[in-house]
Design an enzyme around this catalytic site. Sequence first.
Site, short mmCIF file in Angstrom:
data_model
loop_
_atom_site.label_atom_id
_atom_site.label_comp_id
_atom_site.label_asym_id
_atom_site.label_seq_id
_atom_site.Cartn_x
_atom_site.Cartn_y
_atom_site.Cartn_z
N GLU A 66 0.83 -1.23 0.00
CA GLU A 66 0.00 0.00 0.00
C GLU A 66 0.86 1.26 0.00
O GLU A 66 0.57 2.22 0.71
CB GLU A 66 -0.95 0.02 1.22
CG GLU A 66 -2.23 -0.76 1.03
CD GLU A 66 -3.16 -0.14 0.00
OE1 GLU A 66 -3.13 1.08 -0.19
OE2 GLU A 66 -3.90 -0.90 -0.63
C1 LIG Z 1 2.68 -9.68 0.81
C2 LIG Z 1 2.40 -8.63 -0.21
C3 LIG Z 1 1.12 -8.41 -0.63
C4 LIG Z 1 0.85 -7.49 -1.66
N1 LIG Z 1 -0.43 -7.38 -2.16
C5 LIG Z 1 -0.62 -6.66 -3.29
C6 LIG Z 1 -1.89 -6.67 -3.95
O1 LIG Z 1 -2.84 -7.31 -3.50
N2 LIG Z 1 -2.02 -5.96 -5.09
C7 LIG Z 1 -1.00 -5.24 -5.62
O2 LIG Z 1 -1.18 -4.63 -6.67
N3 LIG Z 1 0.21 -5.20 -5.02
C8 LIG Z 1 0.42 -5.88 -3.87
N4 LIG Z 1 1.66 -5.87 -3.26
C9 LIG Z 1 2.74 -5.13 -3.89
C10 LIG Z 1 3.24 -3.96 -3.09
O3 LIG Z 1 2.32 -2.90 -3.16
C11 LIG Z 1 4.63 -3.62 -3.64
O4 LIG Z 1 5.51 -4.60 -3.17
C12 LIG Z 1 5.08 -2.23 -3.26
O5 LIG Z 1 4.32 -1.27 -3.92
C13 LIG Z 1 6.55 -2.00 -3.60
O6 LIG Z 1 6.86 -2.37 -4.90
P1 LIG Z 1 8.14 -3.31 -5.17
O7 LIG Z 1 8.01 -4.51 -4.32
O8 LIG Z 1 8.27 -3.50 -6.63
O9 LIG Z 1 9.36 -2.48 -4.63
P2 LIG Z 1 10.12 -1.27 -5.37
O10 LIG Z 1 9.12 -0.32 -5.91
O11 LIG Z 1 11.13 -1.83 -6.28
O12 LIG Z 1 10.84 -0.58 -4.13
C14 LIG Z 1 12.00 -1.13 -3.49
C15 LIG Z 1 12.55 -0.09 -2.51
O13 LIG Z 1 12.92 1.08 -3.22
C16 LIG Z 1 12.24 2.23 -2.73
N5 LIG Z 1 11.85 3.09 -3.84
C17 LIG Z 1 11.24 2.75 -4.98
N6 LIG Z 1 11.01 3.81 -5.74
C18 LIG Z 1 11.46 4.87 -5.06
C19 LIG Z 1 11.49 6.27 -5.31
N7 LIG Z 1 10.97 6.81 -6.41
N8 LIG Z 1 12.07 7.07 -4.37
C20 LIG Z 1 12.57 6.56 -3.24
N9 LIG Z 1 12.56 5.26 -2.95
C21 LIG Z 1 12.00 4.42 -3.84
C22 LIG Z 1 11.01 1.70 -2.02
O14 LIG Z 1 10.55 2.58 -1.01
C23 LIG Z 1 11.50 0.36 -1.48
O15 LIG Z 1 12.12 0.55 -0.23
C24 LIG Z 1 1.92 -6.74 -2.20
C25 LIG Z 1 3.22 -6.93 -1.72
C26 LIG Z 1 3.47 -7.87 -0.76
C27 LIG Z 1 4.89 -8.08 -0.31
#
Ligand SMILES: Cc1cc2nc3c(=O)[nH]c(=O)nc-3n(C[C@H](O)[C@H](O)[C@H](O)COP(=O)(O)OP(=O)(O)OC[C@H]3O[C@@H](n4cnc5c(N)ncnc54)[C@H](O)[C@@H]3O)c2cc1C
Length: 607
Positions: A458
């Site tokens: 979220e």
């Molecule tokens: C158990 C679980 C349930 C989930 N359920 C859902 C769901 O039902 N539906 C859905 O759509 N998604 C879901 N998600 C996805 C979740 O919303 C994403 O994991 C989250 O948005 C982060 O994306 P990412 O994992 O690709 O990390 P990334 O976006 O790659 O981020 C990795 C790190 O880099 C940082 N970062 C990234 N971009 C920036 C920036 N521009 N500036 C500064 N820092 C940055 C982030 O803060 C983070 O610390 C779920 C995730 C998990 C783990």
Amino acid sequence: MSLRPTLDFLLYHWLDAESLNQRARFADHSRETFDAVFDTCERIAREKYAPFNRTVDTQEPHFDGEKVILPQATHDAQKAYAASGMLSAAQDYEVGGMQLPYTVEAAANAFFAMASVSIGSGLLTTGNANLLMVHGTELQKEVFAKNEFSGRFSGTMCLSEPQAGSSLSDVTTRAVPDGEGFEADPLGARYRLKGNKMWISAGEHELTDNIIHLVLAKIPGPDGKLIAGTRGISLFIVPKKMVNTKGELTGVRNDVALAGLNHKLGWRGTTNTLLNFGEGKYPVDGQAGAVGYLVGKPHEGLRCMFHMMNEARIGVGTAATMLGMAGYYASLDYAKNRPQGRPVGVGGKDASQPQIRIIEHADVKRMLLAQKAYCEGALALELYCARLVDENHTAEAQAADDARLLLEVLTPIAKSWPSEWCLEANSLAIQVHGGYGYTRDFPVEQYWRDNRLNMIHEGTHGIQAMDLLGRKVLMEGGRGLQLLAARINATIEKAIQRPELAVHANALGKALQHVGSATKAAWATGEPGEALANAVPYMQAFGHTVLAWLWLDVALASLSLAPDAPHAGRMGAMRYFYHYELPKIDAWLKVVESRDLTCAELPEEAF
Ligand SMILES: Cc1cc2nc3c(=O)[nH]c(=O)nc-3n(C[C@H](O)[C@H](O)[C@H](O)COP(=O)(O)OP(=O)(O)OC[C@H]3O[C@@H](n4cnc5c(N)ncnc54)[C@H](O)[C@@H]3O)c2cc1C
């Protein structure tokens, strides 16, 4: 320990939730009807959720090649939750809802989150169906939303992709019109979707007759290319199984395939999936491509999704809070029963004396009081924000608009503050248990693992912080921040007149000023790279100031009650917050106001 007295105090005595009955929408309700909802939810949580919290952790979902298998307890919990009517708690009577204030719905859901946060995924279904009630066509509401409210279908939110998490503008799932006359489908303009969605919670299971995916995808432009940025994103209903206009299953499987289950640190009762849309595993009418029905207008998908963000984020914040609370109660119970060590006195320890219980050690009390201050404070925050949702929906125009703007500013805090500090509470709960806390013989390690998710989904912690400092405190000329400051000042004015609170009221006034001046200093050069480099410390300081305000306000309300043990507990937690926590904000704000670039400027090679 029971949550109920804490909830009752905050809801009825502090927030005056009963007065919501004066609004036409809630006129049929009374404290009795609210209490009846809490009684039911408390009972279901006690009987169908809590006893199986460890079961769903150890019996992870698995795929047998055809179906995802979940423990029987999950099926039973899901059924009981649906039967309680909670899936449509806040909806109109005409659609079978209870027309409850959101404040009451959020409070009632706290019982489930505390008993077993991952066994039910009802909030996703409710969020999905609520969105359709606002943005869907009449038939979409009838066929999809109403069947979700009854528990016959369940819902998901498919935003993330393997390469697009925080940066949703980079989603590449494509949606193309499904042949001639695609716009004439009674269920909505019909498209074919192709792409992969990652991390989809509750994306595959046999708990319900059907799964209704809400999917973000891009409709290519006339040149066949995807439009860059969030502008190109549209929203689609993609059912796992095809349905007719009566909501009956047609017997045709839609082209949505489970590519794999993610094996998680915690929150294991809910399946988490990688879904392939439109790869041709289940062709519809002989053609690859998942059938999806457009919701709202093309290219307005994110706007529709954001409609439900405030409530979704209050839901995440409440889940984090209740996991923290579960750990607090478990460690309090343990500390009252575990004999270890003897008191330190001037003459040293007397080994001939019996050991004392660890709750008698000052350091253990410190760890318990920290948990209490974090978790009960966070519960106050979530209920306050939930109340703002009701104000926004039902108050007079000006008050409703103020509530909307305050919610904008407070939502990143509602989501992130409990995710960080109630997780810290879980860590302290493990510490109180000593070595036993590090084992699976006690529940606290699971609470920590389950809670660790909340800083990630979220909107990650970092993204929420940038939303707060980069957008929310600036929007509408900073009016949201001014509104918040006015409410904080109103509490300060009352508290300053109470001898036991005056010193804290002054500290809060200084903290508020510091947050205000640091906000200006962060933006002094107008350079986002400088301002946002320390967005997380800013959010920590902002959040602590908000929590200090709420604790002072709660203390004021408590002073009008008899000075019993719960009152002493509230005053102790408030004092803990002012003595041990609020002073931290000066260190956090120092790097914000000096636009410290220690982290931002360190070259990659230097790590
Ligand atoms: C158990 C679980 C349930 C989930 N359920 C859902 C769901 O039902 N539906 C859905 O759509 N998604 C879901 N998600 C996805 C979740 O919303 C994403 O994991 C989250 O948005 C982060 O994306 P990412 O994992 O690709 O990390 P990334 O976006 O790659 O981020 C990795 C790190 O880099 C940082 N970062 C990234 N971009 C920036 C920036 N521009 N500036 C500064 N820092 C940055 C982030 O803060 C983070 O610390 C779920 C995730 C998990 C783990």
